[in-house]
Design a protein around this motif. Structure first.
Motif, PDB file in Angstrom:
ATOM      1  N   GLN A   1      -4.096   4.162  -7.534  1.00  0.00           N
ATOM      2  CA  GLN A   1      -5.293   4.334  -6.864  1.00  0.00           C
ATOM      3  C   GLN A   1      -4.740   4.795  -5.539  1.00  0.00           C
TER       4      GLN A   1
ATOM      5  N   ASN B   1       1.369  -1.246  -0.528  1.00  0.00           N
ATOM      6  CA  ASN B   1      -0.164   0.021   0.550  1.00  0.00           C
ATOM      7  C   ASN B   1       1.377   1.595   0.140  1.00  0.00           C
TER       8      ASN B   1
ATOM      9  N   ARG C   1      -2.493   0.063  -9.106  1.00  0.00           N
ATOM     10  CA  ARG C   1      -2.030   0.425  -7.278  1.00  0.00           C
ATOM     11  C   ARG C   1      -1.790   1.064  -7.203  1.00  0.00           C
ATOM     12  N   SER C   2      -0.548   1.583  -8.130  1.00  0.00           N
ATOM     13  CA  SER C   2      -0.010   3.310  -6.784  1.00  0.00           C
ATOM     14  C   SER C   2      -1.354   4.158  -7.469  1.00  0.00           C
TER      15      SER C   2
END
Length: 176
Positions: A115, A86, A112-113
């Motif tokens: 988000q 995260n 993901r980065s």
């Protein structure tokens, strides 16, 4: 860092940071295999001292990207991601992963980065640029290349020129 290292040889982060600087120095100014061996030794020592520290794992993956086999890099990358999934700096790992050819994994890390931080640095767009160029989706590759917007980063104009070239817009590519 070398002065700090002389005074504190047990600081894992100093060890891997110094190793990564030796790799940067090797990449930019050239050097010898001895320099790479020294960087790898420092990184591995730092890893043994602090195997759960994200920054140690992140810099270890960086050094492995530049010096080791694809399998070694992938293992180092996975350790870093598993330790801290995260964190938006996994976007850096995504770029290295894309350059190493693992495009599906790279795109997952990139997404993901994004988000985690929608205001990502421009070089993170290298990941989707590389992926779309590889998949022969040149319009999308160009769209991502134009998002890089870092004129001092040599890959910015290269990415745009490559995408324009693939789109047969050679005159535009020549002026980038």
């Amino acid at each position: 860092l070398e002065n700090i290292h002389r005074g504190d040889r047990g600081n894992a982060l100093v060890l891997v940071a110094l190793g990564s600087l030796y790799i940067d120095e090797y990449k930019v100014w050239g050097g010898s295999e001895k320099q790479i061996d020294r960087a790898l030794a420092l990184v591995e020592k730092g890893y043994r001292l602090s195997p759960d520290d994200y920054m140690v794992l992140y810099l270890r993956a960086y050094v492995f990207f530049h010096t080791c086999t694809a399998d070694q890099f992938e293992q180092a990358l996975e350790l870093a991601v598993q330790t801290n999934p995260n964190i938006s700096t996994n976007g850096d790992l995504a770029v290295w992963c894309a350059f190493a050819g693992n495009l599906d994994r790279a795109m997952a890390l990139y997404e993901r980065s994004r988000q985690l931080n929608p205001h990502i640095p421009g070089w993170y767009y290298l990941t989707p640029f590389v992926a779309h160029a590889h998949w022969a989706e040149y319009e999308q590759a160009l769209a991502y290349a134009e998002l890089i917007r870092l004129p001092t980063l040599y890959l910015d104009p290269i990415a745009r020129a490559v995408a324009l070239g693939y789109l047969d817009r050679r005159e535009e590519a020549n002026t980038v």
